[in-house]
Write a protein that holds these residues in place. Structure first.
Motif, PDB file in Angstrom:
ATOM      1  N   SER A 256       0.827  -1.200   0.000  1.00  0.00           N
ATOM      2  CA  SER A 256       0.000   0.000   0.000  1.00  0.00           C
ATOM      3  C   SER A 256       0.862   1.250   0.000  1.00  0.00           C
ATOM      4  O   SER A 256       2.101   1.193   0.053  1.00  0.00           O
ATOM      5  CB  SER A 256      -0.913  -0.002   1.222  1.00  0.00           C
ATOM      6  N   LYS A 257       0.193   2.385  -0.029  1.00  0.00           N
ATOM      7  CA  LYS A 257       0.891   3.648   0.134  1.00  0.00           C
ATOM      8  C   LYS A 257       1.494   3.719   1.536  1.00  0.00           C
ATOM      9  O   LYS A 257       0.933   3.148   2.482  1.00  0.00           O
ATOM     10  CB  LYS A 257      -0.077   4.814  -0.063  1.00  0.00           C
ATOM     11  N   PRO A 258       2.583   4.417   1.707  1.00  0.00           N
ATOM     12  CA  PRO A 258       3.166   4.525   3.056  1.00  0.00           C
ATOM     13  C   PRO A 258       2.342   5.444   3.946  1.00  0.00           C
ATOM     14  O   PRO A 258       1.727   6.410   3.480  1.00  0.00           O
ATOM     15  CB  PRO A 258       4.558   5.107   2.790  1.00  0.00           C
ATOM     16  N   VAL A 259       2.344   5.127   5.221  1.00  0.00           N
ATOM     17  CA  VAL A 259       1.653   5.948   6.209  1.00  0.00           C
ATOM     18  C   VAL A 259       2.411   7.251   6.392  1.00  0.00           C
ATOM     19  O   VAL A 259       3.655   7.266   6.444  1.00  0.00           O
ATOM     20  CB  VAL A 259       1.541   5.187   7.553  1.00  0.00           C
ATOM     21  N   ASP A 260       1.678   8.353   6.480  1.00  0.00           N
ATOM     22  CA  ASP A 260       2.319   9.652   6.662  1.00  0.00           C
ATOM     23  C   ASP A 260       3.082   9.698   7.984  1.00  0.00           C
ATOM     24  O   ASP A 260       2.702   9.050   8.967  1.00  0.00           O
ATOM     25  CB  ASP A 260       1.268  10.769   6.638  1.00  0.00           C
ATOM     26  N   SER A 261       4.137  10.477   7.994  1.00  0.00           N
ATOM     27  CA  SER A 261       4.932  10.605   9.214  1.00  0.00           C
ATOM     28  C   SER A 261       4.138  11.226  10.352  1.00  0.00           C
ATOM     29  O   SER A 261       4.434  10.995  11.530  1.00  0.00           O
ATOM     30  CB  SER A 261       6.180  11.450   8.928  1.00  0.00           C
ATOM     31  N   SER A 262       3.110  12.007  10.028  1.00  0.00           N
ATOM     32  CA  SER A 262       2.285  12.626  11.066  1.00  0.00           C
ATOM     33  C   SER A 262       1.454  11.601  11.821  1.00  0.00           C
ATOM     34  O   SER A 262       0.955  11.887  12.918  1.00  0.00           O
ATOM     35  CB  SER A 262       1.357  13.677  10.445  1.00  0.00           C
ATOM     36  N   ALA A 263       1.282  10.408  11.265  1.00  0.00           N
ATOM     37  CA  ALA A 263       0.513   9.356  11.920  1.00  0.00           C
ATOM     38  C   ALA A 263       1.388   8.283  12.540  1.00  0.00           C
ATOM     39  O   ALA A 263       0.872   7.268  13.025  1.00  0.00           O
ATOM     40  CB  ALA A 263      -0.450   8.710  10.913  1.00  0.00           C
ATOM     41  N   GLN A 264       2.696   8.497  12.550  1.00  0.00           N
ATOM     42  CA  GLN A 264       3.610   7.507  13.102  1.00  0.00           C
ATOM     43  C   GLN A 264       3.796   7.731  14.605  1.00  0.00           C
ATOM     44  O   GLN A 264       3.844   8.875  15.074  1.00  0.00           O
ATOM     45  CB  GLN A 264       4.975   7.597  12.407  1.00  0.00           C
ATOM     46  N   LEU A 265       3.901   6.644  15.338  1.00  0.00           N
ATOM     47  CA  LEU A 265       4.200   6.740  16.765  1.00  0.00           C
ATOM     48  C   LEU A 265       5.628   7.258  16.945  1.00  0.00           C
ATOM     49  O   LEU A 265       6.554   6.783  16.272  1.00  0.00           O
ATOM     50  CB  LEU A 265       4.059   5.367  17.427  1.00  0.00           C
ATOM     51  N   PRO A 266       5.828   8.212  17.837  1.00  0.00           N
ATOM     52  CA  PRO A 266       7.183   8.768  18.014  1.00  0.00           C
ATOM     53  C   PRO A 266       8.136   7.746  18.610  1.00  0.00           C
ATOM     54  O   PRO A 266       7.744   6.930  19.457  1.00  0.00           O
ATOM     55  CB  PRO A 266       6.963   9.948  18.972  1.00  0.00           C
ATOM     56  N   ARG A 267       9.366   7.805  18.181  1.00  0.00           N
ATOM     57  CA  ARG A 267      10.388   6.911  18.719  1.00  0.00           C
ATOM     58  C   ARG A 267      10.932   7.483  20.029  1.00  0.00           C
ATOM     59  O   ARG A 267      11.099   8.703  20.170  1.00  0.00           O
ATOM     60  CB  ARG A 267      11.512   6.703  17.715  1.00  0.00           C
ATOM     61  N   LEU A 268      11.230   6.596  20.947  1.00  0.00           N
ATOM     62  CA  LEU A 268      11.591   7.025  22.298  1.00  0.00           C
ATOM     63  C   LEU A 268      13.076   7.303  22.460  1.00  0.00           C
ATOM     64  O   LEU A 268      13.457   8.131  23.300  1.00  0.00           O
ATOM     65  CB  LEU A 268      11.154   5.958  23.317  1.00  0.00           C
ATOM     66  N   LEU A 269      13.925   6.632  21.714  1.00  0.00           N
ATOM     67  CA  LEU A 269      15.369   6.740  21.920  1.00  0.00           C
ATOM     68  C   LEU A 269      16.091   7.227  20.678  1.00  0.00           C
ATOM     69  O   LEU A 269      17.251   6.888  20.431  1.00  0.00           O
ATOM     70  CB  LEU A 269      15.943   5.382  22.346  1.00  0.00           C
TER      71      LEU A 269
END
Length: 443
Positions: A256-269
């Motif tokens: 599929s199309k990639p998920v937008d970065s605005s909908a990505q869970l933030p990385r902790l480290l």
């Protein structure tokens, strides 16, 4: 002529003399009884704190059975590692002549395999740099997050008297809706992530509602329904990926199309490590499920229906309503677990295998965690560590990754058969005896 001072014949003196005689007789009787009565045993000395600790440590409680099940699985896994290595097996052909060769070769291959398992899951002492040092625990937590959600999904249904085999399908529907919301809706960053997570939860809840309402209204068995819905969800995923508007126009394969970065869970480290905020969400949801089961009215009704539906119905609890709610909440949790696979760092687009086996692994996690919320989270952590360490064990030691699956299966087998573990290690049932004594004393 009468005597004005009577002696021993006065009534007062006669009464005192009789009283003294009676007292002496009673004292003699008590002394005789004390000499003839059996002596009561003196109370046993209070055991020391160390002795109590050792006795409790080897008692047949849940923690000890779980730990020993892990030990048994590791021992059998070591035997399988030895058997699967042809070079080590060759040393056993002359074990009677030089037994040290076989023992040394066995110890080397097993210790190296388990050392790499630890280095890939927890910590690599030889790592240089921040990212390399925290890489193993980052991978473990990344694998743990979705397993915690699917494990809670299965565990919650268990507590309600239902066997939710459909966590795989519910997670699949969750990942579909979360991904579509992630690339199809132009929203601000925080709002976009929340909407994608809610979409994934709704997808799983809908897929849990179907077997729940069928169970409540028609009595259809949830195992059959959820298994069939798993296949429906998998084929629906394969179909929707290649549809216009969903498939990536720059690719010819099923993605599929990639998920937008605005909908990505933030990385902790940082960007170099994959662990994301999904693990924090998993801890929060675990706390909520524990509160729901143990502190809320719905949790009481859920546990009552799971223990005895007929008695719960007699007490005025709506069994049909409870069945539906249980499956909806279970599906919601599994949908959140599925959304982690595309909103986290595992992948950013839909593929036919994007969900992997997190739904089926969730069943094992729930069993290992004794269907208790915090136990499920710890079991998910263990399975995540096995998965992360297994990758390094395969790369550095040449051990098949399927052996990690065998270890997981062995752990569940021994956990599901506590009587076998107790018999092998001769665990005492002293804990139950102390509990009965305490109840008899009223405290």
């Amino acid at each position: 002529m009468t005597n004005p001072n009577p002696g021993s014949g006065s009534p007062d003196k006669e009464s005192a003399t009789e009283a003294n005689t009676a007292a002496h007789a009673a004292g003699d009787t008590n002394r005789a009884a004390a000499m003839t009565a059996p002596k009561l045993p003196e109370p046993a000395p209070r055991p020391s704190l160390g002795r109590l600790f050792l006795e409790n440590l080897w008692a047949a409680n849940t923690v000890m059975v779980t730990v020993l099940a892990l030990v048994l699985a590791m021992v059998i896994g070591a035997i399988l590692i030895i058997v699967s290595d042809p070079e080590v097996l060759a040393t056993y052909s002359y074990i009677t002549a030089r037994p040290a060769d076989a023992l040394n070769a066995s110890w080397t291959v097993v210790s190296e395999a388990y050392a790499n398992l630890f280095k890939g899951a927890v910590l690599d002492p030889d790592a240089v740099g921040f990212s390399a040092a925290l890489g193993p625990i980052s991978e473990t937590l990344t694998y743990t997050a979705p397993l915690a959600f699917t494990g809670l999904s299965v565990a919650l249904a268990f507590r309600g008297g239902l066997f939710n085999i459909g966590a795989q399908g519910q997670a699949t529907m969750g990942v579909i809706l979360a991904a579509v919301a992630g690339f199809a809706l132009p929203l601000p960053p925080v709002v976009h992530l929340l909407v994608a997570l809610i979409a994934g939860a709704v997808g799983g809840a809908i897929w849990g509602f179907i077997p729940g309402i069928l169970k409540a209204r028609t009595g259809a068995h949830e195992v059959i329904n959820t298994i069939m819905l798993n296949y429906v969800a998998v084929y629906f995923l394969s179909w929707i990926i290649v549809q216009n508007g969903v498939q990536n126009p720059d690719r010819s394969d099923a993605i599929s199309k990639p998920v937008d970065s605005s909908a990505q869970l933030p990385r902790l480290l940082g960007s170099d490590l994959r662990v994301h905020a999904g693990i924090l969400l998993a801890v929060l949801v675990t706390w909520f499920v524990a509160w729901l089961l143990n502190r809320s009215t719905l949790g009481f009704e859920l546990r009552a229906v799971g223990a005895n539906p007929d008695a719960a119905r007699t007490a005025g609890i709506s069994v049909t309503r409870t069945y539906v709610l249980v499956m909806v909440i279970s599906g919601l949790l599994a949908g959140l677990g599925g959304s982690q696979m595309v909103l986290g760092s595992t992948a950013n687009a839909l593929t036919p295998l994007v969900v992997a086996q997190i739904g089926f692994d969730g069943i094992l996690v729930a069993l290992l965690g004794r269907v208790k919320p915090w136990g499920v989270l710890l079991a998910a952590l263990l399975f995540g560590a096995l998965q992360a360490g297994g990758n390094r064990m395969q790369s550095y030691s040449g051990i098949s990754l399927e052996l990690v699956t065998v270890l997981q299966a062995l752990i569940v087998i021994f956990i599901a058969a506590p009587a076998l573990v107790k018999a092998i290690f001769q665990l005492r049932a002293a804990r139950a005896a102390r509990l009965q004594t305490s109840l008899a004393k009223g405290w």
